[in-house]
Enzyme design. Sequence first.
Site, short mmCIF file in Angstrom:
data_model
loop_
_atom_site.label_atom_id
_atom_site.label_comp_id
_atom_site.label_asym_id
_atom_site.label_seq_id
_atom_site.Cartn_x
_atom_site.Cartn_y
_atom_site.Cartn_z
N ALA A 19 0.81 -1.22 0.00
CA ALA A 19 0.00 0.00 0.00
C ALA A 19 0.85 1.28 0.00
CB ALA A 19 -0.95 -0.02 1.20
N GLY A 20 2.16 1.13 -0.04
CA GLY A 20 3.01 2.33 -0.08
C GLY A 20 2.82 3.23 1.13
N SER A 22 4.80 3.68 3.89
CA SER A 22 5.91 4.09 4.76
C SER A 22 6.83 5.11 4.10
CB SER A 22 6.72 2.85 5.16
OG SER A 22 6.13 2.23 6.25
N GLY A 24 9.87 7.21 3.50
CA GLY A 24 11.28 7.01 3.88
C GLY A 24 11.74 5.57 3.72
N SER A 28 8.93 0.18 0.07
CA SER A 28 7.47 0.31 0.23
C SER A 28 6.90 1.25 -0.84
CB SER A 28 7.16 0.81 1.65
OG SER A 28 6.02 1.62 1.71
N ASN A 110 10.15 -4.50 15.22
CA ASN A 110 9.53 -3.24 15.65
C ASN A 110 8.45 -3.45 16.71
OD1 ASN A 110 9.73 -2.81 12.26
ND2 ASN A 110 10.97 -1.55 13.62
N ARG A 138 1.28 1.63 11.52
CA ARG A 138 2.10 0.97 12.51
C ARG A 138 1.70 1.40 13.94
NH1 ARG A 138 7.36 -1.80 11.08
NH2 ARG A 138 6.10 -3.16 12.38
N GLU A 174 10.48 2.82 17.77
CA GLU A 174 10.28 1.75 16.77
C GLU A 174 10.87 0.43 17.22
OE1 GLU A 174 9.11 2.28 13.12
OE2 GLU A 174 8.18 4.12 13.81
N HIS A 247 15.45 2.57 9.68
CA HIS A 247 15.77 2.00 11.00
C HIS A 247 17.26 1.71 11.03
CE1 HIS A 247 11.44 0.27 11.17
NE2 HIS A 247 11.50 1.28 12.02
N ASP A 249 18.64 -0.95 11.86
CA ASP A 249 18.97 -2.31 11.41
C ASP A 249 19.03 -2.44 9.89
OD1 ASP A 249 16.28 -2.48 10.65
OD2 ASP A 249 15.76 -4.09 12.03
N CYS A 372 14.34 -7.81 10.15
CA CYS A 372 13.11 -7.08 10.49
C CYS A 372 12.04 -8.03 10.99
CB CYS A 372 12.52 -6.38 9.26
SG CYS A 372 13.61 -5.18 8.51
O1 SUG Z 1 7.88 0.16 9.01
N1 SUG Z 1 7.13 -1.46 5.98
C1 SUG Z 1 7.76 -1.50 7.28
C2 SUG Z 1 9.05 -2.26 7.22
C3 SUG Z 1 9.65 -2.48 8.59
C4 SUG Z 1 11.03 -3.02 8.55
N2 SUG Z 1 11.52 -3.23 9.83
C5 SUG Z 1 12.82 -3.10 10.22
N3 SUG Z 1 13.69 -2.44 9.53
N4 SUG Z 1 13.14 -3.60 11.37
C6 SUG Z 1 8.02 -0.08 7.81
O2 SUG Z 1 8.39 0.79 7.00
C7 SUG Z 1 5.33 -1.00 4.42
C8 SUG Z 1 3.84 -1.27 4.35
C9 SUG Z 1 3.22 -0.87 3.06
O3 SUG Z 1 3.69 0.06 2.43
O4 SUG Z 1 2.19 -1.49 2.67
C10 SUG Z 1 5.87 -1.03 5.82
O5 SUG Z 1 5.19 -0.69 6.76
#
Ligand code: SUG
Length: 448
Positions: A19-20, A22, A24, A28, A110, A138, A174, A247, A249, A372
């Site tokens: 769904a785009g 996030s 940064g 995504s 997270n 989130r 996070e 993040h 990580d 992650c």
């Molecule tokens: O928070 N992606 C997550 C990915 C989390 C990765 N976690 C770590 N690096 N530990 C985020 O950006 C994308 C969902 C979407 O676009 O549909 C998303 O939430």
Amino acid sequence: MHYQEVNFDGLIGPSHNYAGLSLGNIASDKHKGEVAFPRLAALQGLEKMWRLVQLGQPQGVLPPAPRPDIATLRSLGFSGSIDHIVRQAYRTAPHLLAACYSASTMWSANAATITASRDSTDGRIHFTPANLTTSLHRSIEANYTAPMLQQIFNDQAYFCHHPPLPSQSNFADEGAANHTRLCPNHSHPGINLFVYGRDNSNLAPQVYPARQTREACEAIARQHQLPSGNRLLAQQNPEAIDQGVFHNDVICVGHRNFLMLHQQALVDQEQLLRALREQWRHLSPGTDQPLIITEFSDKILTVSEAVSSYLFNSQLISQGDQNMRLLAPTNCLQSSRVLAAIEWLIQGDNPVSDVEYVDLTQSMNNGGGPACLRLRVPMNDAELSALNPAVLLDFSLYSQLKIWIDKHYREELKPDDLTDPNLPFEIETALDDLTNIIDLPKLYPFQV
Ligand code: SUG
């Protein structure tokens, strides 16, 4: 007492989609609107967990949040039957429906920050569910994650659960994605490295949000009763955040006495690493294990190559007392520079002795690599036997989950499918069934 690290992976939920959401997170954004494959996604995640078991690592499973999050949609003014709420939201505010349908609890790094019982003053394992305030999809996780963790780690003699930090920008948190525990071995007290993206200074990213604050790290260290000798705070390089390192990580991973990170990961990195080495020398009780740090320069790998390959989001798996295996995403195979960087790592003076690749493409396309998907909990045998044993992966649970996924998950999910009136009920049936498998009969709101 023998301690080991237990990985708890988020089981990828049936509403996995692109769904785009996030800002940064470059992956995504890039994959927004694509067709997702929830069944394949969940199987990829499960295979990674099973691989850990085969490599001799204890592995736990964290069940997905119920989606769509109807309670949040109601709180945002949608009303009527589930079917009506979903249709109304899709027509008038599709971004809200997408947020409430996200399967983002899969990224359990997270879910919370964990302090090992070897490090906390009261000798218990501490949990703080992350408030994830930076993005809507989130921020709605903690409502589910907090009671879920309490049900699984349900013995106050061993486990201490704190509420998420206040949902306010100064406390944006996070979770363990910005936290690394370094220790001579898991039975020994360690140093908890907390990495934040912003504090009260002007040093902050210009393009993308900094998702973790210094104040959040400090509050967690206080809650968890972490002595000053067992913690260190560092700031993420704002330029790296602006290049997609949302993040820590994404650019740094540590395990036991080994830390690998890009040279551009942190502010004043040289000084910080000096402080870390100094602290290691003063660890109490002392240790003759060296702290080994490998820094990758731009020559070896640029920040943008680190982001597109997710090399630093690999898991480091103990292979005996000295060696480690790098469990890297298959995306690393796409670039000869990344492969050369891995070779350089393996040949170098550090514990990494080999590499293995895992295919997590479905999660990776949303910016979620091997690290992650897992929440690390260092545990001794008594702590391990105090948690709900039904979530620990063995061949029987692995086989049952495979059958469960095949039975309940859709092969494909397109953005328009989120309006399908059958989808919420399919997911509810699937999750209801899951709670029998993992012995958590009252986990979901529709069950109480
Ligand atoms: O928070 N992606 C997550 C990915 C989390 C990765 N976690 C770590 N690096 N530990 C985020 O950006 C994308 C969902 C979407 O676009 O549909 C998303 O939430």
